[in-house]
Design a protein around this motif. Structure first.
Motif, PDB file in Angstrom:
ATOM      1  N   PHE A  45     -28.146  40.579 -28.622  1.00 29.11           N
ATOM      2  CA  PHE A  45     -27.215  40.143 -27.582  1.00 29.11           C
ATOM      3  C   PHE A  45     -27.964  39.495 -26.424  1.00 29.11           C
ATOM      4  O   PHE A  45     -27.566  38.433 -25.924  1.00 29.11           O
ATOM      5  CB  PHE A  45     -26.384  41.329 -27.087  1.00 29.11           C
ATOM      6  CG  PHE A  45     -25.458  40.974 -25.964  1.00 29.11           C
ATOM      7  CD1 PHE A  45     -24.278  40.285 -26.213  1.00 29.11           C
ATOM      8  CD2 PHE A  45     -25.768  41.300 -24.654  1.00 29.11           C
ATOM      9  CE1 PHE A  45     -23.420  39.950 -25.185  1.00 29.11           C
ATOM     10  CE2 PHE A  45     -24.922  40.970 -23.612  1.00 29.11           C
ATOM     11  CZ  PHE A  45     -23.741  40.287 -23.874  1.00 29.11           C
ATOM     12  N   ARG A  46     -29.067  40.131 -25.988  1.00 32.95           N
ATOM     13  CA  ARG A  46     -29.849  39.555 -24.881  1.00 32.95           C
ATOM     14  C   ARG A  46     -30.413  38.185 -25.258  1.00 32.95           C
ATOM     15  O   ARG A  46     -30.411  37.255 -24.448  1.00 32.95           O
ATOM     16  CB  ARG A  46     -30.981  40.506 -24.479  1.00 32.95           C
ATOM     17  CG  ARG A  46     -30.524  41.728 -23.730  1.00 32.95           C
ATOM     18  CD  ARG A  46     -31.685  42.496 -23.126  1.00 32.95           C
ATOM     19  NE  ARG A  46     -32.674  42.916 -24.111  1.00 32.95           N
ATOM     20  CZ  ARG A  46     -32.617  44.065 -24.775  1.00 32.95           C
ATOM     21  NH1 ARG A  46     -31.637  44.916 -24.572  1.00 32.95           N
ATOM     22  NH2 ARG A  46     -33.572  44.370 -25.650  1.00 32.95           N
ATOM     23  N   LEU A  47     -30.899  38.051 -26.497  1.00 27.65           N
ATOM     24  CA  LEU A  47     -31.463  36.773 -26.935  1.00 27.65           C
ATOM     25  C   LEU A  47     -30.396  35.674 -26.982  1.00 27.65           C
ATOM     26  O   LEU A  47     -30.630  34.550 -26.530  1.00 27.65           O
ATOM     27  CB  LEU A  47     -32.130  36.926 -28.303  1.00 27.65           C
ATOM     28  CG  LEU A  47     -33.384  37.813 -28.342  1.00 27.65           C
ATOM     29  CD1 LEU A  47     -33.845  38.013 -29.784  1.00 27.65           C
ATOM     30  CD2 LEU A  47     -34.495  37.224 -27.500  1.00 27.65           C
ATOM     31  N   LYS A  48     -29.224  36.003 -27.503  1.00 29.68           N
ATOM     32  CA  LYS A  48     -28.150  34.995 -27.586  1.00 29.68           C
ATOM     33  C   LYS A  48     -27.621  34.626 -26.204  1.00 29.68           C
ATOM     34  O   LYS A  48     -27.351  33.458 -25.922  1.00 29.68           O
ATOM     35  CB  LYS A  48     -27.019  35.508 -28.474  1.00 29.68           C
ATOM     36  CG  LYS A  48     -27.400  35.527 -29.933  1.00 29.68           C
ATOM     37  CD  LYS A  48     -26.279  36.018 -30.804  1.00 29.68           C
ATOM     38  CE  LYS A  48     -26.746  36.046 -32.247  1.00 29.68           C
ATOM     39  NZ  LYS A  48     -25.690  36.454 -33.157  1.00 29.68           N
ATOM     40  N   ARG A  49     -27.494  35.627 -25.352  1.00 29.28           N
ATOM     41  CA  ARG A  49     -26.990  35.355 -23.994  1.00 29.28           C
ATOM     42  C   ARG A  49     -27.985  34.491 -23.222  1.00 29.28           C
ATOM     43  O   ARG A  49     -27.590  33.549 -22.529  1.00 29.28           O
ATOM     44  CB  ARG A  49     -26.757  36.677 -23.269  1.00 29.28           C
ATOM     45  CG  ARG A  49     -26.177  36.516 -21.890  1.00 29.28           C
ATOM     46  CD  ARG A  49     -25.825  37.835 -21.278  1.00 29.28           C
ATOM     47  NE  ARG A  49     -27.019  38.668 -21.173  1.00 29.28           N
ATOM     48  CZ  ARG A  49     -27.044  39.840 -20.557  1.00 29.28           C
ATOM     49  NH1 ARG A  49     -25.955  40.330 -20.016  1.00 29.28           N
ATOM     50  NH2 ARG A  49     -28.151  40.537 -20.494  1.00 29.28           N
ATOM     51  N   ALA A  50     -29.275  34.761 -23.389  1.00 29.10           N
ATOM     52  CA  ALA A  50     -30.293  33.952 -22.713  1.00 29.10           C
ATOM     53  C   ALA A  50     -30.328  32.533 -23.278  1.00 29.10           C
ATOM     54  O   ALA A  50     -30.524  31.567 -22.528  1.00 29.10           O
ATOM     55  CB  ALA A  50     -31.658  34.612 -22.849  1.00 29.10           C
ATOM     56  N   SER A  51     -30.134  32.401 -24.586  1.00 29.59           N
ATOM     57  CA  SER A  51     -30.084  31.058 -25.190  1.00 29.59           C
ATOM     58  C   SER A  51     -28.919  30.252 -24.625  1.00 29.59           C
ATOM     59  O   SER A  51     -29.070  29.069 -24.312  1.00 29.59           O
ATOM     60  CB  SER A  51     -29.943  31.159 -26.706  1.00 29.59           C
ATOM     61  OG  SER A  51     -31.083  31.743 -27.265  1.00 29.59           O
ATOM     62  N   GLN A  52     -27.774  30.904 -24.477  1.00 30.19           N
ATOM     63  CA  GLN A  52     -26.606  30.221 -23.914  1.00 30.19           C
ATOM     64  C   GLN A  52     -26.869  29.806 -22.468  1.00 30.19           C
ATOM     65  O   GLN A  52     -26.525  28.695 -22.062  1.00 30.19           O
ATOM     66  CB  GLN A  52     -25.371  31.130 -23.988  1.00 30.19           C
ATOM     67  CG  GLN A  52     -24.124  30.518 -23.420  1.00 30.19           C
ATOM     68  CD  GLN A  52     -23.663  29.286 -24.191  1.00 30.19           C
ATOM     69  OE1 GLN A  52     -23.970  29.127 -25.367  1.00 30.19           O
ATOM     70  NE2 GLN A  52     -22.932  28.418 -23.526  1.00 30.19           N
ATOM     71  N   ALA A  53     -27.476  30.688 -21.690  1.00 34.72           N
ATOM     72  CA  ALA A  53     -27.794  30.356 -20.296  1.00 34.72           C
ATOM     73  C   ALA A  53     -28.788  29.194 -20.249  1.00 34.72           C
ATOM     74  O   ALA A  53     -28.701  28.320 -19.369  1.00 34.72           O
ATOM     75  CB  ALA A  53     -28.355  31.574 -19.574  1.00 34.72           C
ATOM     76  N   SER A  54     -29.712  29.156 -21.190  1.00 36.06           N
ATOM     77  CA  SER A  54     -30.682  28.068 -21.236  1.00 36.06           C
ATOM     78  C   SER A  54     -30.002  26.739 -21.563  1.00 36.06           C
ATOM     79  O   SER A  54     -30.332  25.699 -20.993  1.00 36.06           O
ATOM     80  CB  SER A  54     -31.754  28.376 -22.275  1.00 36.06           C
ATOM     81  OG  SER A  54     -32.665  27.320 -22.387  1.00 36.06           O
ATOM     82  N   VAL A  55     -29.040  26.770 -22.478  1.00 34.96           N
ATOM     83  CA  VAL A  55     -28.297  25.553 -22.832  1.00 34.96           C
ATOM     84  C   VAL A  55     -27.535  25.036 -21.616  1.00 34.96           C
ATOM     85  O   VAL A  55     -27.446  23.829 -21.383  1.00 34.96           O
ATOM     86  CB  VAL A  55     -27.337  25.831 -24.016  1.00 34.96           C
ATOM     87  CG1 VAL A  55     -26.338  24.713 -24.195  1.00 34.96           C
ATOM     88  CG2 VAL A  55     -28.129  26.050 -25.285  1.00 34.96           C
ATOM     89  N   LEU A  56     -27.002  25.953 -20.816  1.00 37.47           N
ATOM     90  CA  LEU A  56     -26.247  25.561 -19.626  1.00 37.47           C
ATOM     91  C   LEU A  56     -27.149  25.197 -18.448  1.00 37.47           C
ATOM     92  O   LEU A  56     -26.664  24.758 -17.408  1.00 37.47           O
ATOM     93  CB  LEU A  56     -25.304  26.702 -19.212  1.00 37.47           C
ATOM     94  CG  LEU A  56     -24.223  27.061 -20.227  1.00 37.47           C
ATOM     95  CD1 LEU A  56     -23.452  28.282 -19.764  1.00 37.47           C
ATOM     96  CD2 LEU A  56     -23.291  25.888 -20.467  1.00 37.47           C
ATOM     97  N   HIS A  57     -28.453  25.390 -18.608  1.00 38.03           N
ATOM     98  CA  HIS A  57     -29.448  25.068 -17.580  1.00 38.03           C
ATOM     99  C   HIS A  57     -29.232  25.831 -16.285  1.00 38.03           C
ATOM    100  O   HIS A  57     -29.417  25.295 -15.190  1.00 38.03           O
ATOM    101  CB  HIS A  57     -29.486  23.566 -17.289  1.00 38.03           C
ATOM    102  CG  HIS A  57     -29.852  22.749 -18.473  1.00 38.03           C
ATOM    103  ND1 HIS A  57     -31.120  22.734 -19.002  1.00 38.03           N
ATOM    104  CD2 HIS A  57     -29.097  21.929 -19.265  1.00 38.03           C
ATOM    105  CE1 HIS A  57     -31.148  21.930 -20.047  1.00 38.03           C
ATOM    106  NE2 HIS A  57     -29.939  21.429 -20.238  1.00 38.03           N
ATOM    107  N   LYS A  58     -28.813  27.081 -16.414  1.00 37.32           N
ATOM    108  CA  LYS A  58     -28.692  27.920 -15.224  1.00 37.32           C
ATOM    109  C   LYS A  58     -28.837  29.381 -15.633  1.00 37.32           C
ATOM    110  O   LYS A  58     -28.433  29.777 -16.731  1.00 37.32           O
ATOM    111  CB  LYS A  58     -27.367  27.699 -14.507  1.00 37.32           C
ATOM    112  CG  LYS A  58     -26.136  28.058 -15.295  1.00 37.32           C
ATOM    113  CD  LYS A  58     -24.894  27.831 -14.467  1.00 37.32           C
ATOM    114  CE  LYS A  58     -23.668  28.307 -15.240  1.00 37.32           C
ATOM    115  NZ  LYS A  58     -22.465  28.200 -14.463  1.00 37.32           N
TER     116      LYS A  58
END
Length: 126
Positions: A71-84
């Motif tokens: 969950f932490r890895l996927k959530r961080a990947s999503q935040a990275s895609v959003l650039h924030k």
């Protein structure tokens, strides 16, 4: 301690009050400056997964720990895609940032060392 975790001076620093007093604020500043907590990571989420020891340690996590890590890895990947980074309420707090994978890695490394010792055992006939 050597291997994927690296050499650790932490036990020596913790044993000295003077060193702890000087190094703890620097360590806290560095952990905050690195920014991994802003993306919801724990420190052990950043360890290199390609080593055999870490792969075996990951298999030893409980289902809840594995789910939380994914969950932490996927959530961080999503935040990275959003650039924030995540919202401040979702950041990992320092008291939550515990080493959950290192004990498993240390056990794996001890088992590897023990296996090597038994593999190198020479039997002599009397």
């Amino acid at each position: 301690m050597f291997g994927p975790v690296g050499l650790s001076l932490a036990p020596y620093v913790r044993s000295s009050r003077t060193l702890s007093k000087w190094i703890a604020p620097v360590a806290t500043w560095y952990a905050n400056a690195s920014g991994y907590r802003k993306y919801g990571f724990k420190y052990d989420d950043l360890l290199v997964e390609e080593t055999d020891e870490v792969q075996r340690a990951l298999k030893r996590l409980t289902p809840a720990e594995s789910y939380d890590r994914a969950f932490r890895l996927k959530r961080a990947s999503q935040a990275s895609v959003l650039h924030k980074p995540l919202e401040k309420s979702e950041w990992i707090k320092p008291e939550e940032d515990v080493r959950y994978l290192v004990p498993h890695i240390e056990n794996v490394m001890k088992e590897v060392d023990e296996r090597r010792a038994w593999d190198d055992l020479k039997v002599e006939r009397k």
